[in-house]
Scaffold this active site. Structure first.
Site, PDB file in Angstrom:
ATOM      1  N   LYS A  70       1.032   4.467 -10.916  1.00  0.00           N
ATOM      2  CA  LYS A  70      -0.013   3.809 -10.867  1.00  0.00           C
ATOM      3  C   LYS A  70      -0.489   2.857 -11.775  1.00  0.00           C
ATOM      4  O   LYS A  70      -1.306   1.859 -11.542  1.00  0.00           O
ATOM      5  CB  LYS A  70      -1.024   4.818 -10.188  1.00  0.00           C
ATOM      6  N   TYR A 106       3.245  10.240 -11.003  1.00  0.00           N
ATOM      7  CA  TYR A 106       2.159   9.471 -10.097  1.00  0.00           C
ATOM      8  C   TYR A 106       1.537   8.742 -11.035  1.00  0.00           C
ATOM      9  O   TYR A 106       1.011   7.477 -10.918  1.00  0.00           O
ATOM     10  CB  TYR A 106       1.344  10.442  -9.312  1.00  0.00           C
ATOM     11  N   ASN A 139       0.778  -1.122  -0.146  1.00  0.00           N
ATOM     12  CA  ASN A 139       0.008  -0.072  -0.033  1.00  0.00           C
ATOM     13  C   ASN A 139       0.978   1.363   0.030  1.00  0.00           C
ATOM     14  O   ASN A 139       0.274   2.337  -0.618  1.00  0.00           O
ATOM     15  CB  ASN A 139      -0.850  -0.008   1.228  1.00  0.00           C
TER      16      ASN A 139
HETATM   17  P1  NAI Z   1      -0.646   8.757   3.560  1.00  0.00           P
HETATM   18  O1  NAI Z   1       0.585   9.632   3.172  1.00  0.00           O
HETATM   19  O2  NAI Z   1      -1.467   8.890   4.677  1.00  0.00           O
HETATM   20  O3  NAI Z   1       0.255   7.136   3.805  1.00  0.00           O
HETATM   21  C1  NAI Z   1       1.045   6.700   3.185  1.00  0.00           C
HETATM   22  C2  NAI Z   1       2.028   5.896   4.167  1.00  0.00           C
HETATM   23  O4  NAI Z   1       3.213   5.273   3.525  1.00  0.00           O
HETATM   24  C3  NAI Z   1       2.957   6.974   5.336  1.00  0.00           C
HETATM   25  O5  NAI Z   1       2.678   6.184   6.580  1.00  0.00           O
HETATM   26  C4  NAI Z   1       4.096   6.854   5.009  1.00  0.00           C
HETATM   27  O6  NAI Z   1       5.109   6.911   5.842  1.00  0.00           O
HETATM   28  C5  NAI Z   1       4.329   5.468   4.138  1.00  0.00           C
HETATM   29  N1  NAI Z   1       5.493   5.627   3.063  1.00  0.00           N
HETATM   30  C6  NAI Z   1       5.785   6.396   2.348  1.00  0.00           C
HETATM   31  N2  NAI Z   1       6.839   6.107   1.662  1.00  0.00           N
HETATM   32  C7  NAI Z   1       7.315   4.909   2.358  1.00  0.00           C
HETATM   33  C8  NAI Z   1       8.684   4.167   1.945  1.00  0.00           C
HETATM   34  N3  NAI Z   1       9.507   4.625   1.200  1.00  0.00           N
HETATM   35  N4  NAI Z   1       8.668   3.027   2.779  1.00  0.00           N
HETATM   36  C9  NAI Z   1       7.827   2.682   3.679  1.00  0.00           C
HETATM   37  N5  NAI Z   1       6.543   3.461   4.016  1.00  0.00           N
HETATM   38  C10 NAI Z   1       6.588   4.480   3.176  1.00  0.00           C
HETATM   39  O7  NAI Z   1      -1.393   8.337   2.145  1.00  0.00           O
HETATM   40  P2  NAI Z   1      -2.675   7.428   1.822  1.00  0.00           P
HETATM   41  O8  NAI Z   1      -3.552   8.481   1.237  1.00  0.00           O
HETATM   42  O9  NAI Z   1      -3.094   6.586   2.863  1.00  0.00           O
HETATM   43  O10 NAI Z   1      -2.047   6.473   0.644  1.00  0.00           O
HETATM   44  C11 NAI Z   1      -1.635   5.236   0.593  1.00  0.00           C
HETATM   45  C12 NAI Z   1      -1.819   4.566  -0.786  1.00  0.00           C
HETATM   46  O11 NAI Z   1      -3.076   4.873  -1.368  1.00  0.00           O
HETATM   47  C13 NAI Z   1      -0.766   5.118  -1.847  1.00  0.00           C
HETATM   48  O12 NAI Z   1      -0.278   4.140  -2.183  1.00  0.00           O
HETATM   49  C14 NAI Z   1      -1.822   6.134  -2.244  1.00  0.00           C
HETATM   50  O13 NAI Z   1      -1.060   6.307  -3.746  1.00  0.00           O
HETATM   51  C15 NAI Z   1      -2.651   5.373  -2.580  1.00  0.00           C
HETATM   52  N6  NAI Z   1      -3.882   6.156  -3.130  1.00  0.00           N
HETATM   53  C16 NAI Z   1      -4.356   7.579  -2.234  1.00  0.00           C
HETATM   54  C17 NAI Z   1      -5.483   8.139  -2.400  1.00  0.00           C
HETATM   55  C18 NAI Z   1      -6.098   9.439  -1.508  1.00  0.00           C
HETATM   56  O14 NAI Z   1      -6.846  10.027  -1.926  1.00  0.00           O
HETATM   57  N7  NAI Z   1      -5.471   9.493  -0.264  1.00  0.00           N
HETATM   58  C19 NAI Z   1      -6.252   8.029  -3.799  1.00  0.00           C
HETATM   59  C20 NAI Z   1      -5.597   6.954  -4.420  1.00  0.00           C
HETATM   60  C21 NAI Z   1      -4.481   6.122  -4.086  1.00  0.00           C
END
Ligand code: NAI
Length: 254
Positions: free
Chosen positions: A163, A159, A94
């Site tokens: 994806k 991005y 994720n």
């Molecule tokens: P968020 O920023 O709240 O959480 C992402 C988490 O991933 C954070 O805890 C961060 O520390 C961790 N992370 C980032 N880079 C990392 C790395 N190199 N190694 C380990 N951990 C790492 O973001 P969110 O919104 O929860 O996103 C989660 C997933 O959902 C992502 O893949 C994002 O692209 C996808 N997504 C989110 C959307 C949204 O509207 N929030 C929409 C569509 C997809």
């Protein structure tokens, strides 16, 4: 036993310390599974583990500090997980980062930054998980793609490319792993209220809300429920698919 059949399943979730990943961990825990939170943010990891496991004893390990960009660290983390909890049968790739830049403006560093997490990180994580699952000849993996992997928006060249790659990587993995009885599917969230959206101006978020047929942004748990379904035996004949959960946003032409 319920149809979900997730009781005591050990499930590493990358990016589990925040947003959608944390919501996935909470939902899996509520269903009796044992989600493991893997994240590179030490501070939010510690507090997220306490949120998911308020009753945990000090010697139980549910949080793993991991940067998914580092393939050796990913392999070492899965070795630690096997030692602590046994071989994994389910996993959720994720972790991801967003970034705004157009083709004309993007730097090499910005491109690499996004690809190293959203593309390399997903492959390293799924490879390590699948190697453990292949021994048991049983498993289910879910990746977090995005509607940005199916459609595009301006100034998101890295991005949207990353994806779209997750969507096709999910299909490739499903084909490579089918004979090992391992299913691989993706969830494609629409706009979900997490830290990823926090820097967007209120007016932009309001405009998005008005475009969504369900007239609201999504919540992390609404993605978590799709992930739970895809991991579970309810989805036993589904593999290689990307399930869109966007309140209908991508249905609209105007
Ligand atoms: P968020 O920023 O709240 O959480 C992402 C988490 O991933 C954070 O805890 C961060 O520390 C961790 N992370 C980032 N880079 C990392 C790395 N190199 N190694 C380990 N951990 C790492 O973001 P969110 O919104 O929860 O996103 C989660 C997933 O959902 C992502 O893949 C994002 O692209 C996808 N997504 C989110 C959307 C949204 O509207 N929030 C929409 C569509 C997809």
């Amino acid at each position: 036993m319920t149809l979900l059949n997730m009781e005591s399943a050990v499930i590493p979730v990358s990016g589990g310390a925040s947003g959608i990943g944390l919501a996935i961990c909470k939902r899996l825990r509520a269903e009796g599974a044992i989600p493991l939170l893997l994240d590179f943010n030490a501070q939010s990891l510690a507090s997220a583990v306490r949120e998911v496991y308020p009753e945990a004893s000090a010697d139980a390990r549910y949080g793993y500090l991991l940067d998914v960009r580092d393939s050796k660290a990913v392999d070492a983390c899965f070795a630690d997980i096997r030692r602590d909890h046994g071989p994994v049968t389910h996993a959720v790739a994720n972790a991801g980062i967003a970034q705004g830049a157009s083709l004309l403006d993007i730097t090499d560093e910005q491109w690499q930054q996004v690809m190293s997490v959203n593309l390399n990180g997903v492959m390293y994580f799924c490879r390590a998980a699948a190697r453990q699952m292949s021994e048991a000849k049983r498993g289910a993996i879910v990746t977090t793609a995005s509607i940005a992997g199916l459609m595009v928006k301006p100034e998101r060249i890295a991005y949207t490319s990353s994806k779209a790659a997750v969507v096709n990587m999910t299909r490739s993995m499903a084909v490579d792993l089918g004979s090992y009885n391992i299913r691989v599917n993706a969830v494609a969230p629409g706009v979900i209220e997490t830290a990823m959206q926090k820097d967007k101006p209120a007016a932009v978020l309001q405009a998005t809300r008005e475009r969504v047929p369900l007239e609201r942004l999504g919540a992390g748990d609404e993605i978590a429920k799709v992930v739970l379904f895809l991991l579970s035996d309810m989805a036993s004949y589904i593999t290689g698919q990307t399930i869109v959960a966007d309140g209908g946003l991508t249905l609209r032409y105007a």
